[in-house]
Design an enzyme around this catalytic site. Structure first.
Site, PDB file in Angstrom:
ATOM      1  N   ARG A   1     -24.020 -21.180  -3.205  1.00 42.93           N
ATOM      2  CA  ARG A   1     -23.910 -21.713  -1.853  1.00 42.93           C
ATOM      3  C   ARG A   1     -22.884 -22.840  -1.823  1.00 42.93           C
ATOM      4  NH1 ARG A   1     -29.354 -20.494  -2.632  1.00 42.93           N
ATOM      5  NH2 ARG A   1     -30.230 -19.100  -1.038  1.00 42.93           N
TER       6      ARG A   1
ATOM      7  N   LYS B   1     -31.921 -24.152  -2.930  1.00 47.98           N
ATOM      8  CA  LYS B   1     -32.659 -23.959  -1.686  1.00 47.98           C
ATOM      9  C   LYS B   1     -34.094 -23.528  -1.945  1.00 47.98           C
ATOM     10  CE  LYS B   1     -32.195 -21.693   2.808  1.00 47.98           C
ATOM     11  NZ  LYS B   1     -31.367 -20.754   3.620  1.00 47.98           N
TER      12      LYS B   1
ATOM     13  N   HIS C   1     -20.091 -19.168   4.247  1.00 46.75           N
ATOM     14  CA  HIS C   1     -21.299 -18.613   3.616  1.00 46.75           C
ATOM     15  C   HIS C   1     -21.172 -17.107   3.395  1.00 46.75           C
ATOM     16  CE1 HIS C   1     -25.462 -18.809   2.326  1.00 46.75           C
ATOM     17  NE2 HIS C   1     -25.730 -17.744   3.062  1.00 46.75           N
TER      18      HIS C   1
ATOM     19  N   ARG D   1     -20.722 -15.733  -0.092  1.00 42.87           N
ATOM     20  CA  ARG D   1     -21.940 -15.406  -0.857  1.00 42.87           C
ATOM     21  C   ARG D   1     -22.405 -13.985  -0.521  1.00 42.87           C
ATOM     22  NH1 ARG D   1     -26.468 -17.619  -3.542  1.00 42.87           N
ATOM     23  NH2 ARG D   1     -28.524 -17.054  -2.714  1.00 42.87           N
TER      24      ARG D   1
ATOM     25  N   TRP E   1     -32.586 -16.354  -5.086  1.00 50.30           N
ATOM     26  CA  TRP E   1     -33.406 -16.110  -3.903  1.00 50.30           C
ATOM     27  C   TRP E   1     -34.874 -16.224  -4.262  1.00 50.30           C
ATOM     28  CZ3 TRP E   1     -28.849 -12.946  -3.962  1.00 50.30           C
ATOM     29  CH2 TRP E   1     -27.992 -13.169  -2.867  1.00 50.30           C
TER      30      TRP E   1
ATOM     31  N   TYR F   1     -29.259  -6.300   1.436  1.00 52.82           N
ATOM     32  CA  TYR F   1     -28.031  -5.748   0.855  1.00 52.82           C
ATOM     33  C   TYR F   1     -28.245  -4.326   0.322  1.00 52.82           C
ATOM     34  CZ  TYR F   1     -26.810 -10.710   0.811  1.00 52.82           C
ATOM     35  OH  TYR F   1     -26.577 -12.007   1.173  1.00 52.82           O
TER      36      TYR F   1
END
Length: 358
Positions: A206, A233, A297, A300, A323, A332
């Site tokens: 990120r 995150k 972003h 990414r 994640w 994805y």
């Protein structure tokens, strides 16, 4: 005088002494109208009397809650983004008591935010675009507002936080670049931004993790970098394997001059860390590269999309990207149909001879 004005603000301010003495309380009433300011003052004065004489709980303001909320979260990587939203909310909630922030007020604030034009930073300053902010942006701002209220419930400052509905966000396609498009973009970007963008495409990190990367987080010999839990995150440490291209980008950064206080920063421009990447240079580079509707972003998203298309298992991609859940990686999955191919064999022999020969 218990109500007064300051030259730095159009709002009325109050100054009150608690019954029985003590340190004076003062602050903004949050309004420019004297009648409303007087009402605020009188109600606060009555609250102070109730607290002193009847033992009632103190009534805290939005400003009180924000100060404690920020202090409690000092050091979190997401705090800077929250501060941006809190600064915007201040114009609507400064001086307002927490018990007065109800669903109607929150809905009204969300509507105001939704009607704002989208703004981007350029070298000449902020520039308004010809469209309103997105529903996602509204949800993020209101989310911070509600996070403060929920924290106030935990502190027992208020009994409950109002429930609201999120603005409906229409799911959009994942925006990613093809390798030729990415090559054009890197060619058009200034060197310092091109290096950062290429590093993002190679690692999937990120923006905040790239702009804030320190040399103490990099081991070029072992070809690995890492993101600490408080920088991630999902609040989990991320191990970042470095490709040949990523290593080459890092080696180019070694020779750059840095101001003494920024010697640990990996990516610098004119000796200082680069925190703002979406600049006029970024916008112009996109235009020259004939690339539209692309955010930083999305680099990414591009990294993740390339991984899926070349067969990287989703569970592996989840670990690489840091994640929290596999569900976040599933968006994805549609870019790779390899796992579905075995289920689409012909259901029966072709009935038309010409098809059998194809």
């Amino acid at each position: 005088m218990s109500l007064f004005k300051r030259s730095s603000s159009p709002n009325w301010y109050y100054k009150l002494y608690p019954p029985g003495g003590g340190q004076a309380l003062q602050g903004s009433t949050g309004t420019q109208h004297k009648a409303k300011a007087q009402e605020f003052h009188d109600r606060l004065k009555a609250d102070l009397w109730d607290q002193a004489k009847l033992g009632h709980k103190p009534r805290y303001t939005w400003n009180d809650a924000v100060v404690r909320y920020v202090a409690d979260r000092e050091g979190l990587s997401s705090l800077e983004t929250s501060k941006t939203h809190l600064r915007w909310l201040d114009q609507h909630l400064s001086g307002v008591q927490l018990v007065d922030i109800d669903r109607n007020r929150i809905d009204a604030i969300g509507h105001i935010k939704r009607m704002e034009p989208r703004v981007v930073q350029t070298r000449k300053g902020p520039k308004k675009l010809g469209r309103n902010v997105s529903a996602g942006t509204v949800n993020r701002v209101i989310g911070v507002l509600k996070a403060v209220l929920n924290a106030a419930v935990e502190w027992e400052w208020i009994d409950r936080a109002p429930k609201t509905k999120k603005t409906k966000v229409v799911s959009r396609r994942i925006r990613w670049l093809t390798p030729p498009e990415a090559g054009r973009l890197l060619t058009e970007l200034p060197t310092h931004l091109a290096d950062m963008a290429q590093f993002s495409l190679e690692t999937g990190l990120r923006r905040a993790n790239v702009t804030g990367l320190l040399w103490s987080q990099v081991d070029i010999v072992r070809r690995v970098a890492w993101i600490h839990p408080d920088q991630a995150k999902a609040r989990k440490a991320i191990t970042v394997p470095l490709s040949d291209t990523a290593i080459a980008v890092l080696l180019r950064q070694r020779g750059k001059k840095r101001k003494p206080e920024y010697v640990e920063s990996v990516f610098v421009y004119h000796g200082k860390p680069v925190y703002q990447t979406v600049t006029a240079a970024w916008t112009k580079a996109l235009k020259r590269a004939s690339i539209r509707d692309f955010r930083w972003h999305d680099l990414r998203h591009t990294w993740a999309s390339w991984h899926v298309q070349r067969g990287t298992p989703l569970q592996v991609l989840k670990e690489l990207g840091g994640w929290e859940t596999l569900e976040m990686v599933q968006r994805y999955a549609h870019l790779s149909a390899d796992h579905l191919a075995q289920w689409v064999q012909p259901m029966m022999a072709p009935a038309i001879p010409q098809l059998a020969a194809i």
